[in-house]
Design an enzyme around this catalytic site. Structure first.
Site, mmCIF file in Angstrom:
data_model
loop_
_atom_site.group_PDB
_atom_site.id
_atom_site.type_symbol
_atom_site.label_atom_id
_atom_site.label_comp_id
_atom_site.label_asym_id
_atom_site.label_seq_id
_atom_site.Cartn_x
_atom_site.Cartn_y
_atom_site.Cartn_z
ATOM 1 N N HIS A 1 1.042 -1.418 -0.179
ATOM 2 C CA HIS A 1 0.044 -0.294 0.178
ATOM 3 C C HIS A 1 0.771 0.990 0.216
ATOM 4 O O HIS A 1 0.198 1.992 -0.418
ATOM 5 C CB HIS A 1 -1.036 0.056 1.099
ATOM 6 C CG HIS A 1 -2.455 -0.954 0.839
ATOM 7 N ND1 HIS A 1 -2.264 -2.213 0.901
ATOM 8 C CD2 HIS A 1 -3.552 -0.085 1.029
ATOM 9 C CE1 HIS A 1 -2.929 -2.770 0.451
ATOM 10 N NE2 HIS A 1 -4.352 -1.174 1.002
ATOM 11 N N HIS B 1 1.071 -3.449 8.960
ATOM 12 C CA HIS B 1 2.439 -3.956 9.171
ATOM 13 C C HIS B 1 2.704 -3.705 9.773
ATOM 14 O O HIS B 1 2.733 -2.688 11.028
ATOM 15 C CB HIS B 1 2.767 -2.733 8.061
ATOM 16 C CG HIS B 1 2.213 -3.404 6.427
ATOM 17 N ND1 HIS B 1 3.142 -4.245 5.714
ATOM 18 C CD2 HIS B 1 1.350 -2.827 5.967
ATOM 19 C CE1 HIS B 1 2.409 -4.637 4.489
ATOM 20 N NE2 HIS B 1 1.315 -3.855 4.500
#
Length: 337
Positions: free
Chosen positions: A209, A261
């Site tokens: 992303h 993450h």
């Protein structure tokens, strides 16, 4: 007869054989270049498909008491669909609007160019060129991200919650005997989650992303810096650039906020995206090169007083009447001649 002669004189001359051959050769070169570029796009797309559908991420061990992989699972704030709209649909809209307005203001909206036997609007060709540059850099960034994900196989912060690992000896990570144990042989129960969810738990580094968002939105910001050059667009341009960068920044922050993450994954992913955008803008799209019209003519040339130069360098050895302020008289001139 005179009218007929005038009509013949004003009629366009038929192209010669040499001109026809030259135009045909130019069309072949364009077709060959487009074919090579299309082949490169296909080659860059193949690794992405292989990684996504045919390659398993690296399987690495973990410590059962590692708190960095024990976060609860939560949904994405920026979903993959939203990411596609931000990095695909939004740049496309900006490219179309800017190229249309640019052609409209320069009076080239109705001009056409022949491309492979087709008459196309000039701004269509320019739009296609900009989209090709953008897509090429996007594929490079995507490939770099995928190589990192499947090579490293880093576990996501919610790995334990989704995988629910069961050791081969029948024990669980919650058993006291496994408190400080490094586990390599395990199976994921994954109750309540799909196989794709379990597979995603080993694709933390780097953040996809972050890399895609920073590449796409930073590249568009640089594109606006290059294209929005008309008067009174200064604040508008910088405001739009700020919004684009903030969208990329928020996307990156949401990956840590959602426990998808680690912070280092987001940092490296963002750096990959920024590097890809700068390389594409600098060396492929050439946004940082000044156009020929922006270069001042005569810039860098030293201006000199040519009359003084002639007096000092030429007149000292040249007789009149070629020099002014000469000290030769008529008799001396005759002897010189």
């Amino acid at each position: 007869m005179r009218d007929a002669a005038n009509e013949n004189s004003t009629a366009p001359a038929a192209p010669t054989d040499r001109e026809i051959r030259r135009a045909s050769a130019a069309q072949r070169r364009v077709a060959r270049r487009l074919l090579i570029e299309l082949l490169i796009i296909v080659v860059l797309t193949i690794p992405i498909c292989i990684f996504e559908f045919a390659v398993e991420p690296a399987r690495r061990g973990f410590f059962c008491d590692d708190e960095s992989i024990r976060y609860p699972f939560s949904d994405n704030t920026v979903t993959p669909v939203m990411l596609g709209l931000l990095t695909g649909a939004l740049p496309l809209i900006i490219f179309v609007v800017v190229e249309y307005v640019h052609a409209l203001r320069s009076g080239e909206l109705s001009s056409t160019v022949e491309l492979l036997g087709w008459q196309m609007s000039t701004w269509y060709v320019e739009l296609g060129r900009q989209l090709t540059y953008f897509g090429f850099g996007l594929l490079l960034t995507f490939d770099a991200t995928e190589v990192g994900k499947y090579t490293i196989g880093r576990l996501r912060p919610h790995f334990i919650a989704v995988c629910q690992p069961q050791l081969n000896d029948g024990t669980l990570c919650t058993d006291p005997v496994n408190l400080h144990r490094y586990v390599e042989n395990y199976e994921c129960a994954g109750e309540g989650y799909t196989i794709a969810d379990v597979r995603q738990t080993r694709l933390s580094f780097p953040s996809g992303h972050s890399s895609i968002a920073f590449y796409a939105l930073l590249y568009v910001a640089l594109y606006l810096q290059r294209k929005l050059t008309w008067r009174s667009s200064n604040f508008t341009r910088h405001f739009l650039q700020f919004v684009l960068i903030m969208l990329a920044w928020y996307t990156a922050l949401s990956r840590v906020m959602d426990s998808w993450h680690h912070w280092s994954d987001v940092l490296v992913g963002s750096l990959i995206g920024v590097t890809g955008a700068l390389i594409t803008a600098r060396y492929i799209a050439k946004f940082f090169q000044s156009p020929f019209s922006d270069v001042p003519l005569g810039g860098g040339l030293r201006r000199e007083d040519t009359s003084a130069t002639l007096q000092d360098e030429v007149c000292s050895s040249t007789p009149p009447p070629y020099c002014v302020n000469s000290s030769y008289n008529e008799d001396q001139y005759c002897t010189k001649v």
